[in-house]
Design an enzyme around this catalytic site. Structure first.
Site, PDB file in Angstrom:
ATOM      1  N   GLY A  11       1.105  -1.113   0.375  1.00  0.00           N
ATOM      2  CA  GLY A  11      -0.077   0.027   0.092  1.00  0.00           C
ATOM      3  C   GLY A  11       0.959   1.086  -0.124  1.00  0.00           C
ATOM      4  N   HIS A  12       2.037   1.326  -0.342  1.00  0.00           N
ATOM      5  CA  HIS A  12       3.032   2.535  -0.391  1.00  0.00           C
ATOM      6  C   HIS A  12       2.517   3.137  -1.166  1.00  0.00           C
ATOM      7  CE1 HIS A  12       3.743   1.038  -4.743  1.00  0.00           C
ATOM      8  NE2 HIS A  12       4.204   1.928  -5.142  1.00  0.00           N
ATOM      9  N   TYR A 137     -15.604  -3.264   7.673  1.00  0.00           N
ATOM     10  CA  TYR A 137     -13.994  -3.288   7.545  1.00  0.00           C
ATOM     11  C   TYR A 137     -13.489  -2.940   8.376  1.00  0.00           C
ATOM     12  CZ  TYR A 137     -10.226  -0.090   6.417  1.00  0.00           C
ATOM     13  OH  TYR A 137      -9.008   0.548   7.015  1.00  0.00           O
ATOM     14  N   LYS A 141     -10.261  -5.935   9.517  1.00  0.00           N
ATOM     15  CA  LYS A 141      -9.732  -5.479  10.641  1.00  0.00           C
ATOM     16  C   LYS A 141      -9.110  -6.594  11.657  1.00  0.00           C
ATOM     17  CE  LYS A 141      -7.498  -3.048   7.488  1.00  0.00           C
ATOM     18  NZ  LYS A 141      -6.223  -2.976   6.917  1.00  0.00           N
ATOM     19  N   THR A 165      -5.294   6.258  14.360  1.00  0.00           N
ATOM     20  CA  THR A 165      -6.733   6.895  14.552  1.00  0.00           C
ATOM     21  C   THR A 165      -7.306   7.431  13.378  1.00  0.00           C
ATOM     22  OG1 THR A 165      -8.047   8.190  16.268  1.00  0.00           O
ATOM     23  CG2 THR A 165      -5.571   8.899  15.536  1.00  0.00           C
ATOM     24  N   HIS A 180     -13.031  11.496   4.260  1.00  0.00           N
ATOM     25  CA  HIS A 180     -12.914  11.617   5.787  1.00  0.00           C
ATOM     26  C   HIS A 180     -13.124  12.962   5.905  1.00  0.00           C
ATOM     27  CE1 HIS A 180     -11.735   7.347   5.835  1.00  0.00           C
ATOM     28  NE2 HIS A 180     -12.314   7.153   6.804  1.00  0.00           N
TER      29      HIS A 180
END
Length: 315
Positions: A11-12, A137, A141, A165, A180
């Site tokens: 996920g770079h 989700y 996780k 967070t 977000h």
């Protein structure tokens, strides 16, 4: 982990993964392995197995995930569940099978119960129901962090997790519906300034409290955890302080230079009154964040403008 370690960052190109790569390079790590989504499908067990066999990393940081805001999570729960479960299962299990010495899996504080006692401690996990809008989700996780915990317990491998967070900073997602709260506010105030809109209205009363951590602080915390000989199975990665949505909006308004009026649509829901992590566990290991929210938001806005100018803005 030392300077000669071969480190794979999954996920770079995302906000967290790119921050981890920047932090590694800044500290003199040069043997960094990355693969784009086109080059490696992390939902394919066979592809991940072949990658680990070929790349042979010493350390894997799993920052890859399918992510989105409330609207996206609530609209596409099947995709969020499947893709994130597949990524966790493949990257963790195949790392073990390939002999990768250390894995750090990144989750999210949305793994904790909706009505967890504030500030949220790590041991509140699985004590009561999750927030329904991002349950898919969160469950994926939780599965990932539990895999790391169980593989560590059963096989003795150094697999562990961190729960960031709300993050913000370079590479954030500014999509009009799927972003977000902080990037959404930044985009709205910026566009309102550009069009000289007389007011910007935000949902609710502005009283809910939220915690925000700059992505560079998160990367610093991740590298700190990777240096620990005996890290916690999972640990909160936050700043330990919060800000009201109203005050956040006023901060973003100031940083962007918007001169109009801020209004609150109190007919719309506020959501959870407060969501704050207890960071005493990670602080006990010798780490704490360094970037205050005021400085971080100003930095984030400069990143927003740069990404918009060079055509790399995620929207």
């Amino acid at each position: 982990m030392n300077k000669t370690s071969k480190i794979y960052v999954a996920g770079h190109r995302g906000m967290v993964g790119s921050a981890v790569v920047r932090a590694l390079k800044a500290r003199g790590f040069e043997n960094i392995v990355t693969r784009s989504r086109k080059e490696l499908d992390l939902t394919s067990q066979a592809d991940v197995r072949a990658f680990y066999a070929e790349a042979k990393p010493d350390v894997a940081v799993i920052a890859a995930a399918k992510v989105g805001g409330i609207h996206a999570n609530n609209t596409y729960p099947a995709e969020f569940m499947f893709e994130n479960l597949a990524i966790a299962q493949n990257t963790i299990d195949e790392a073990y099978r390939a002999g990768v010495g250390r894995v750090l899996f990144l989750g999210s504080t949305c793994i904790y119960p909706k009505f967890a006692e504030q500030p949220i401690k790590e041991d509140s996990l699985l004590t009561s129901p999750l927030e329904p809008t991002n349950e898919a989700y969160a469950i994926a996780k939780i599965a990932g962090l539990k895999m790391c915990q169980f593989y560590r317990r059963q096989y003795g491998v150094l697999f562990h997790s961190a729960m960031p967070t709300n993050l913000y900073g370079p590479g954030d997602n500014y999509h009009a519906q799927n972003s977000h709260v902080l990037p959404a506010l930044m985009r709205r105030f910026h566009e309102a300034k550009e069009t000289s809109a007389p007011e910007v209205a935000i949902w609710g009363t502005g009283t809910p409290l939220r915690e925000f951590l700059h992505a560079d602080d998160a990367a610093d915390g991740i590298l700190h955890l990777l240096q620990l000989d005996n890290p916690p199975d999972w640990v909160n990665l936050g700043c330990g302080t919060d800000i009201s949505i109203g005050d956040l909006a006023r901060l973003v308004m100031t940083v962007t230079g918007y001169q109009g009026e801020l209004t609150f649509d109190t007919s719309k829901p506020d959501g959870t009154p407060r969501k704050l992590t207890d960071i005493s566990l990670i602080k006990s290991t010798g780490w704490e964040p360094k970037i205050p929210i005021e400085e971080g938001v100003a930095m984030a806005y400069q990143s927003f403008l740069k990404e918009q100018a060079d055509g790399t803005l995620r929207e």
